[in-house]
Design an enzyme around this catalytic site. Structure first.
Site, PDB file in Angstrom:
ATOM      1  CD  GLU A 258     -77.024 -24.399 -16.430  1.00  0.00           C
ATOM      2  OE1 GLU A 258     -77.368 -23.228 -16.580  1.00  0.00           O
ATOM      3  OE2 GLU A 258     -76.909 -24.938 -15.294  1.00  0.00           O
TER       4      GLU A 258
ATOM      5  CG  ASP B 297     -44.796  -6.624 -17.843  1.00  0.00           C
ATOM      6  OD1 ASP B 297     -43.941  -7.532 -18.006  1.00  0.00           O
ATOM      7  OD2 ASP B 297     -45.109  -6.194 -16.718  1.00  0.00           O
TER       8      ASP B 297
ATOM      9  CG  PHE C 292     -34.510   5.739 -11.445  1.00  0.00           C
ATOM     10  CD1 PHE C 292     -34.439   4.374 -11.217  1.00  0.00           C
ATOM     11  CD2 PHE C 292     -33.516   6.335 -12.215  1.00  0.00           C
ATOM     12  CE1 PHE C 292     -33.399   3.606 -11.748  1.00  0.00           C
ATOM     13  CE2 PHE C 292     -32.467   5.585 -12.743  1.00  0.00           C
ATOM     14  CZ  PHE C 292     -32.414   4.224 -12.509  1.00  0.00           C
TER      15      PHE C 292
ATOM     16  N   GLY D 168     -56.388  -9.174 -11.779  1.00  0.00           N
ATOM     17  CA  GLY D 168     -56.746  -9.238 -13.190  1.00  0.00           C
ATOM     18  C   GLY D 168     -55.495  -9.063 -14.029  1.00  0.00           C
TER      19      GLY D 168
ATOM     20  CG  ASN E 132     -54.589  -9.104  -5.760  1.00  0.00           C
ATOM     21  OD1 ASN E 132     -55.024  -8.807  -6.863  1.00  0.00           O
ATOM     22  ND2 ASN E 132     -54.596 -10.348  -5.318  1.00  0.00           N
TER      23      ASN E 132
ATOM     24  CG  ASP F 135     -57.865 -17.829  -6.917  1.00  0.00           C
ATOM     25  OD1 ASP F 135     -57.668 -16.862  -6.158  1.00  0.00           O
ATOM     26  OD2 ASP F 135     -57.636 -17.796  -8.138  1.00  0.00           O
ATOM     27  CG  ASP F 136     -56.713 -15.242  -1.658  1.00  0.00           C
ATOM     28  OD1 ASP F 136     -56.112 -15.787  -0.729  1.00  0.00           O
ATOM     29  OD2 ASP F 136     -56.899 -14.007  -1.747  1.00  0.00           O
TER      30      ASP F 136
END
Ligand code: GLA
Length: 729
Positions: free
Chosen positions: A613, A538, A283, A533, A484, A370-371
């Site tokens: 189920e 944060d 930095f 995941g 990712n 999803d993807d």
């Protein structure tokens, strides 16, 4: 008034409901830190500081021949740099004349009502009912005229103090910031403190580690370009004796999604200094005359009542003061099914509709595609960046697909990974210079993809335009925003050679701009964050997303640890948790109990489930809805530590009025003919009587908390229990 300035003693005292924080313009006008802990009425706590002649610890010029004042031994609010304090510092700067030093002293202060804002970075906010005051103290280095403004907001009822820092180059030469920490906290006696952190890895994020402070620098941080799977921007300093229910605990939670660093140093005199902020590694930020720089906010909390009480402070605060999405409170989160573990990239519109139809029987509200739906994306080697629908797969087009899902009375969600590009993509072929690669070198591949240079305005504009176009084209209710890979080749083609040290921070600023323009402009959409995941879980991300995918690891037994660690700071209503095929020997009921600790959903091919189920799933989805007010808004208690040996893991949610509670237990192993085990509840009204799962026999809160609930041990391994406790009238 939560912030007081005492003219005579020259102290600033910050009071929350249960804590006090004090600093003083002390000897030779240095800004000294005096106290952070339980409330004290004293307006001058400087009596604690003893000054001695400390050999080999220098004395500042102003003290002339007096040898008892050394910056190497004084507790400070923001450190000097290369002025005789040899401990870890708040700032490192190269001045316009080439010197490396900073010698800031307070020159001004301001106390005002309300919460400060940062122009470039996300912050917590004050709600209408909060009493919040702000203190700004300006330090100035007389030789360079570089000013540092220390910002404090005091949330009285919440027991929270936030800190941040702004730097202003009021001089006439450019300076280079090498390090700027948002918080510095000096403890006069740190020998008996432990540092708790949340390290992990892909698939095992936020495990819990505790280390005693010894005489060296303990560093927790990330240089991966994101806050990462490997560490989390949250640490606790606590008493060596601290437990869930007892002991002093200080929490530091950094609102930043990029490279961060927390350092704790036990010094030669057993004083402890903690600093936290942007990681100085690689930095170097140029500040031209008149230029400003903002450091991310640190949300601090203190309690003398142990980890649970500290978690409750953060949970309550982050539930209400972090994210403005209507999905935080006003609108309930849907039960979703995600296509990833059902079909990976091998699906088409017909398959998705089939999954949705089966999921409808399971009480699911929302299908997430999803993807794999865009560009040329049949595996993870291509397509990223091409944010337009692949009509070979979604043959009917996105609009029609969403209509079909909506016709089932279900909502539709979609996946993006905006910050990435595949070399095999139209975007890369058109703009190879938009990818982060160092000229003349081969870039590091990770999942065979490159990161886009998010610091560039044109890259940001491209993503805003393309993604908003998709979101505005169809009736999209939910977005999963993924990333990712870590950043390795730190380079921006849009910055001169001398400014490459700014890239990582500018990447994060660019990302926040893109998120502002996509997320804040679509308040009706529920956004969920994800990073392979829970790699960027944060508080800054949670200021945009009400929920975040905890981990790609859906094994319910591993999840016990994942949820436990994450809960130290983040409320359980932020934790994305699904039932999947992972954990073959674990019954579906147990998977559901674990997923109900978080946002609840499914990640499997619903068409493969039997009618029985599906019916069981419907029951579980209904239970999730039934207990929503307890699990989303109640106090969370970790009843056992899954990292310690034991046969069961238990946790509990209790409504604020203590009228209802959900106590969950998972049996993780069984001993043959072993002793009877009991789980002791927490947080109940000891005098009240409670029914358990509707039973007519009542038990007192005191009995449930002190004698506990016997757990039936004649059950198969991986059984789970849910006890719904209801206070009798
Ligand atoms: C990441 C996410 C998964 C899934 C895949 C898709 O690994 O964590 O949930 O979305 O990407 O590529």
């Amino acid at each position: 008034m939560a912030i007081l300035f005492n003219e005579k003693a020259k102290t600033f005292t910050l009071h929350t409901r249960n804590t006090s924080y004090q600093m003083k313009i002390g000897s030779f006008d240095y800004l000294l830190h005096l106290y952070y802990g339980p409330c004290v009425p004293d307006e001058d706590m400087s009596y604690q500081i003893m000054e001695y002649d400390r050999g080999f610890s220098g004395n500042p010029y102003e003290s002339r021949n007096a040898r008892t004042f050394s910056l190497d031994a004084q507790p400070q609010e923001f450190t000097t740099y290369r002025q005789g304090d040899f401990r870890i510092s708040s700032i490192e700067v190269i001045n316009g004349d080439g010197s490396y030093c900073y010698h800031g002293k307070p020159v001004d202060y301001k106390i005002s009502q309300g919460k400060y804002k940062l122009d470039t970075l996300p912050c917590v906010f004050a709600s209408e009912t909060d009493t919040v005051h702000t203190l700004e103290v300006t330090l100035c280095d007389a030789a360079s005229n570089l000013k540092v403004i220390l910002l404090y907001s005091v949330f009285e009822e919440a027991d929270i103090i936030t800190r941040s820092v702004k730097v202003l180059n009021a001089g006439d030469k450019a300076v280079h910031l090498k390090k700027i920490m948002s918080v510095c906290l000096d403890f006069l006696n740190g020998a008996n403190l432990d540092l708790v952190s949340l390290p992990g890895r892909y698939g095992q994020e936020r495990q819990v580690e505790r280390q005693p402070m010894t005489h060296h620098i303990h560093s927790i941080g990330s240089i991966r370009g994101s806050s990462s799977h490997q560490q989390n921007p949250f640490v606790i300093l606590c008493d060596r004796e601290a437990t869930e229910d007892y002991g002093w605990c200080y929490g530091f939670s950094l609102m930043y999604s990029g490279n961060f660093l927390a350092e704790a140093e036990l010094d030669q005199y057993d004083q402890l200094r903690l600093v936290m902020g942007i990681n100085p590694n690689s930095f170097l930020y140029e500040l031209k005359p008149g230029g400003t720089f903002e450091g991310p906010e640190v949300v601090m909390a203190f309690t003398c009542r142990g980890f649970t009480a500290l978690s409750h402070i953060y949970h309550d605060f982050y539930r209400t003061n972090l994210c403005r999405s209507k999905f935080v409170g006003e609108v309930k989160r849907p039960v979703l099914i995600n296509s990833w573990e059902a079909a990976f990239m091998n699906f088409d519109d017909v398959k998705l509709v089939e999954i949705a139809k089966a999921a409808k029987n399971m009480g699911v509200d929302l299908l997430v595609m999803d993807d794999g739906w865009f560009g040329k994306r049949d595996d993870d080697n291509s397509g990223l960046g091409d944010w337009y629908v692949n009509e070979n797969k979604i043959k009917c087009g996105l609009h029609r697909l969403v209509e079909q899902i909506n016709a089932l009375d279900m909502k539709f969600g979609i996946w993006f990974e905006p910050e990435m590009v595949s070399e095999d993509s139209d975007l890369y072929r058109a703009h190879p210079d938009w990818a982060m690669e160092i000229p003349g070198r081969h870039g590091v591949r990770s999942r065979n993809q490159l990161a886009l240079d998010m610091s560039r305005r044109d890259v940001q504009d491209y993503l805003i335009e393309k993604i908003n176009a998709i979101l505005d084209d169809a009736n999209i209710y939910y977005v999963k925003w993924d990333i990712n890979r870590s950043l390795a080749d730190i380079w921006s083609n849009s910055l001169p050679a001398g400014n490459q040290g700014e890239v990582c921070h500018r990447y994060i600023l660019g990302l926040y701009r893109v998120m502002d323009e996509i997320i804040l402009t679509h308040p009706h959409i529920l956004f969920e964050g994800c990073s392979g995941g829970g790699g960027r879980f944060d508080p800054a991300m949670l200021s945009y997303y009400p929920q975040y995918w905890v981990s790609d690891n859906n094994n319910p037994i591993d999840r016990l640890k994942l949820h436990y660690g994450t809960s130290f700071v983040y409320p359980t209503c932020t934790m994305g948790a699904h039932i999947s095929d992972s954990g073959r020997f674990v019954p579906l009921e147990t998977k559901a109990v674990v997923a109900m600790c978080g946002t609840f959903g499914y990640e499997l091919d619903a068409t493969h489930l039997s009618k029985k189920e599906q019916k069981l799933c419907k029951k579980q989805s209904d239970l999730f809805r039934k207990y929503y007010h307890i699990t989303f808004w109640g106090d969370f208690y970790r009843l056992t530590d899954p990292f310690k040996a034991g046969n069961m893991t238990a946790w509990q949610h209790v409504t604020k009025d203590k009228k209802e509670s959900l106590l969950s237990v998972v049996v993780t192993s069984l001993t043959c003919n072993g002793p009877q085990e009991y789980i002791k509840a927490k947080g109940l009204d000891p005098k009240a009587m409670y029914s358990l799962n509707g039973s007519r026999e009542l038990r007192s809160g005191s009995a449930l908390m002190n004698a506990g609930i016997p757990i039936n041990r004649e059950v198969p391994e991986y059984s789970a229990f849910q006890f719904h406790l209801v206070k009798a009238d």
